[in-house]
Design a protein around this motif. Structure first.
Motif, PDB file in Angstrom:
ATOM      1  N   GLU A 257       0.636  -1.398   0.004  1.00  0.00           N
ATOM      2  CA  GLU A 257       0.169  -0.266  -0.100  1.00  0.00           C
ATOM      3  C   GLU A 257       0.397   1.159  -0.178  1.00  0.00           C
ATOM      4  OE1 GLU A 257       0.359  -1.933   3.053  1.00  0.00           O
ATOM      5  OE2 GLU A 257       0.576  -1.256   4.438  1.00  0.00           O
ATOM      6  N   SER A 258       2.068   0.974   0.840  1.00  0.00           N
ATOM      7  CA  SER A 258       3.471   2.862   0.604  1.00  0.00           C
ATOM      8  C   SER A 258       4.781   2.282   0.343  1.00  0.00           C
ATOM      9  CB  SER A 258       2.348   3.119   2.014  1.00  0.00           C
ATOM     10  OG  SER A 258       3.421   1.400   3.022  1.00  0.00           O
TER      11      SER A 258
ATOM     12  N   TRP B  36       6.522   2.706   2.634  1.00  0.00           N
ATOM     13  CA  TRP B  36       7.019   2.160   3.659  1.00  0.00           C
ATOM     14  C   TRP B  36       6.947   0.400   3.770  1.00  0.00           C
ATOM     15  CZ3 TRP B  36       5.973  -1.664   7.374  1.00  0.00           C
ATOM     16  CH2 TRP B  36       6.910  -0.740   9.163  1.00  0.00           C
ATOM     17  N   ARG B  37       6.338   0.760   3.209  1.00  0.00           N
ATOM     18  CA  ARG B  37       5.167  -1.474   2.869  1.00  0.00           C
ATOM     19  C   ARG B  37       7.185  -1.632   2.022  1.00  0.00           C
ATOM     20  NH1 ARG B  37       3.658  -3.412   6.646  1.00  0.00           N
ATOM     21  NH2 ARG B  37       2.241  -1.886   6.848  1.00  0.00           N
TER      22      ARG B  37
ATOM     23  N   ASP C  37       6.084  -5.492  12.848  1.00  0.00           N
ATOM     24  CA  ASP C  37       5.715  -4.139  12.748  1.00  0.00           C
ATOM     25  C   ASP C  37       4.283  -3.787  13.231  1.00  0.00           C
ATOM     26  OD1 ASP C  37       4.134  -1.983  11.223  1.00  0.00           O
ATOM     27  OD2 ASP C  37       3.581  -2.694   9.258  1.00  0.00           O
ATOM     28  N   ARG C  38       3.291  -4.009  12.904  1.00  0.00           N
ATOM     29  CA  ARG C  38       2.135  -3.225  13.431  1.00  0.00           C
ATOM     30  C   ARG C  38       1.595  -5.282  14.689  1.00  0.00           C
ATOM     31  NH1 ARG C  38      -1.962  -2.089   8.030  1.00  0.00           N
ATOM     32  NH2 ARG C  38      -0.800  -0.576   7.186  1.00  0.00           N
TER      33      ARG C  38
ATOM     34  N   PHE D 264       3.804   2.788  17.834  1.00  0.00           N
ATOM     35  CA  PHE D 264       2.551   4.107  17.517  1.00  0.00           C
ATOM     36  C   PHE D 264       2.618   5.146  18.035  1.00  0.00           C
ATOM     37  CE2 PHE D 264       2.132  -0.258  14.739  1.00  0.00           C
ATOM     38  CZ  PHE D 264       3.315   0.329  13.768  1.00  0.00           C
TER      39      PHE D 264
ATOM     40  N   PRO E 214      -1.236   1.388  13.298  1.00  0.00           N
ATOM     41  CA  PRO E 214      -1.482   2.358  12.957  1.00  0.00           C
ATOM     42  C   PRO E 214      -2.153   3.456  13.286  1.00  0.00           C
ATOM     43  CG  PRO E 214      -0.735   1.142  11.540  1.00  0.00           C
ATOM     44  CD  PRO E 214      -1.106   0.142  12.176  1.00  0.00           C
TER      45      PRO E 214
ATOM     46  N   ARG F 298      -1.460   5.837  16.738  1.00  0.00           N
ATOM     47  CA  ARG F 298      -1.068   6.632  16.101  1.00  0.00           C
ATOM     48  C   ARG F 298      -2.246   8.334  16.780  1.00  0.00           C
ATOM     49  NH1 ARG F 298       1.515   4.932  10.588  1.00  0.00           N
ATOM     50  NH2 ARG F 298       3.339   4.778  11.760  1.00  0.00           N
TER      51      ARG F 298
ATOM     52  N   PHE G  72      -3.409   5.329   4.475  1.00  0.00           N
ATOM     53  CA  PHE G  72      -2.451   5.020   4.080  1.00  0.00           C
ATOM     54  C   PHE G  72      -1.710   4.334   2.372  1.00  0.00           C
ATOM     55  CE2 PHE G  72      -2.358   2.609   8.048  1.00  0.00           C
ATOM     56  CZ  PHE G  72      -1.752   3.420   9.335  1.00  0.00           C
TER      57      PHE G  72
ATOM     58  N   GLN H 220      -1.351  10.229   8.275  1.00  0.00           N
ATOM     59  CA  GLN H 220      -0.446   9.183   9.362  1.00  0.00           C
ATOM     60  C   GLN H 220       0.688   8.348   8.561  1.00  0.00           C
ATOM     61  OE1 GLN H 220      -4.777   7.086  10.977  1.00  0.00           O
ATOM     62  NE2 GLN H 220      -4.109   8.053  12.717  1.00  0.00           N
ATOM     63  N   ASN H 221       0.467   8.616   7.589  1.00  0.00           N
ATOM     64  CA  ASN H 221       1.716   7.902   6.769  1.00  0.00           C
ATOM     65  C   ASN H 221       2.089   8.699   5.705  1.00  0.00           C
ATOM     66  OD1 ASN H 221       0.572   7.494   4.105  1.00  0.00           O
ATOM     67  ND2 ASN H 221       1.116   5.719   3.906  1.00  0.00           N
TER      68      ASN H 221
ATOM     69  N   ASP I 180       6.369   8.697   8.696  1.00  0.00           N
ATOM     70  CA  ASP I 180       7.458   6.879   7.706  1.00  0.00           C
ATOM     71  C   ASP I 180       8.512   7.347   7.882  1.00  0.00           C
ATOM     72  OD1 ASP I 180       5.432   5.177   8.150  1.00  0.00           O
ATOM     73  OD2 ASP I 180       5.346   5.329   5.275  1.00  0.00           O
TER      74      ASP I 180
HETATM   75  O1  AHR Z   1       2.144  -0.751   9.539  1.00  0.00           O
HETATM   76  C1  AHR Z   1       2.749   0.811   9.225  1.00  0.00           C
HETATM   77  C2  AHR Z   1       2.591   1.671   8.655  1.00  0.00           C
HETATM   78  O2  AHR Z   1       1.571   0.751   7.396  1.00  0.00           O
HETATM   79  C3  AHR Z   1       3.112   3.067   7.835  1.00  0.00           C
HETATM   80  O3  AHR Z   1       3.486   3.727   8.567  1.00  0.00           O
HETATM   81  C4  AHR Z   1       2.389   2.960   6.486  1.00  0.00           C
HETATM   82  O4  AHR Z   1       2.732   4.240   5.682  1.00  0.00           O
HETATM   83  C5  AHR Z   1       2.265   1.632   6.081  1.00  0.00           C
HETATM   84  O5  AHR Z   1       1.297   1.522   4.895  1.00  0.00           O
END
Ligand code: AHR
Length: 333
Positions: free
Chosen positions: A57-58, A60-61, A134-135, A152, A184, A188, A212, A238-239, A267
């Motif tokens: 999705e991002s 970051w990912r 991560d999460r 977070f 997150p 956050r 995101f 948030q990102n 991020d």
């Molecule tokens: O879980 C981390 C978050 O997930 C990051 O901040 C975001 O960019 C990603 O998609």
């Protein structure tokens, strides 16, 4: 006679088992002594790991997936990496297939916080260590071995502190939230709200979810501008991806991002540094995706029954426009 023979063989079996358990030499059927097998610790090339990633999705990912893949390649680890395309059901399916394969360690970044109890209990039942990378997940602590990932809530507090500084403690903020129900997004949001209590003249005007994703950030920011127009003083994205989308929407609306509307995100990806150098993003709070080395080091310890901390947090900083140009060459993602 039969009873006596049976009694003797049971006693003999118990003695052999006890000796083996104590690590002593045990007699074989022929009477010769053998040295029992000592268990050798596993090494990286012997490790088989399954990882259930969220998707892509991002930025970051993408950096997170790359870090996991390249570290596995460098260490010679057999990695089964699955991409759930943002679907919890796909992550659960992947975890069940890792159990069936009998991998040494399972890793997952839970797309949302709830709904994991059953499948995590299956992992525990199979005796496989589970790493939340991560999460986090909202489950009892005995259902996973360790979480490796950012704080977070603290990230949210930091973002609020930055916006309060940029807006001199007063103004109207809109929030672009990440995936609903994800750790997150919740953490956050909670940290941001908690810190806002210290700034009575700073308030959240509106919040929208943009998953995101950059394109969604642009879309939602355009809608927020249509609704609230010039009364928006700040954006908490948030990102970084959603902030970059919001920047485009603000420019198309005819305002100057970073000047007319202050923007803080989370991020610290390279594109955020470029936006700060261009004066369009004001600050980014670091959330480190380069978790591959920590993930596999922890996996190896778990596979060898060595103790690990319950929550391992990477060191993270705050970056602003004034140091962005100097920092950019050092960024690894
Ligand atoms: O879980 C981390 C978050 O997930 C990051 O901040 C975001 O960019 C990603 O998609």
């Amino acid at each position: 006679m039969i009873a006596l023979a049976l009694y003797r063989s049971v006693i003999a079996l118990a003695i052999v088992s006890t000796l083996a358990a104590c690590g002593n030499s045990a007699p074989t059927a022929s009477g010769a002594l053998t040295t029992p097998q000592t268990i050798q610790p596993k090494t990286y090339p012997e490790l088989v790991v399954g990882f259930a990633q969220i998707g892509a999705e991002s930025e970051w990912r993408t950096a997170n997936t790359r870090s996991i893949q390249t570290t596995a390649d460098q260490l010679g680890i057999e990695l089964d990496l699955s991409d759930a395309q943002q679907q919890q059901a796909n992550q659960i399916k992947a975890i069940r297939s890792f159990i069936a394969q009998g991998v040494d360690v399972i890793g997952v970044s839970p797309v949302v916080e709830t709904g994991w109890d059953e499948v995590f209990a299956e992992v525990k039942q199979a005796g496989i260590p589970l790493i939340l990378l991560d999460r986090s997940a909202n489950v009892p602590a005995d259902l996973y071995s360790v979480r490796i990932g950012s704080d977070f809530v603290e990230e949210g507090r930091r973002a609020c502190g930055e916006l309060a500084r940029l807006l001199d403690g007063q103004g109207s903020i809109v929030v672009l939230e990440g995936t609903q129900g994800s750790a997150p997004m919740l953490g956050r949001g909670a940290g941001f709200q908690e810190c806002l209590q210290a700034y009575p003249n700073l308030h959240v005007l509106d919040s929208q979810s943009a998953d995101f994703i950059r394109a969604r950030g642009k879309e939602e920011m355009a809608a927020l501008l249509q609704t609230h127009g010039n009364s928006i003083d700040g954006v908490f994205a948030q990102n970084d991806d959603m902030a970059l989308g919001a920047i485009e929407a603000i420019e198309e609306y005819g305002l100057r991002p970073g000047i007319d509307i202050k923007i803080v995100s989370i991020d610290a990806v390279r594109a955020a540094f470029e936006a700060m150098i261009a004066g369009k993003l004001n600050a980014t709070i670091e959330c480190n995706p380069l978790l591959g080395p920590l993930f596999f080091a922890t996996a190896l310890n778990l596979a060898n029954d060595l103790p690990v901390e319950k929550w391992i947090k990477p060191d993270e900083g705050i970056y602003r426009q004034d140091t962005a140009a100097q920092e950019l060459p050092n960024r690894l993602y």
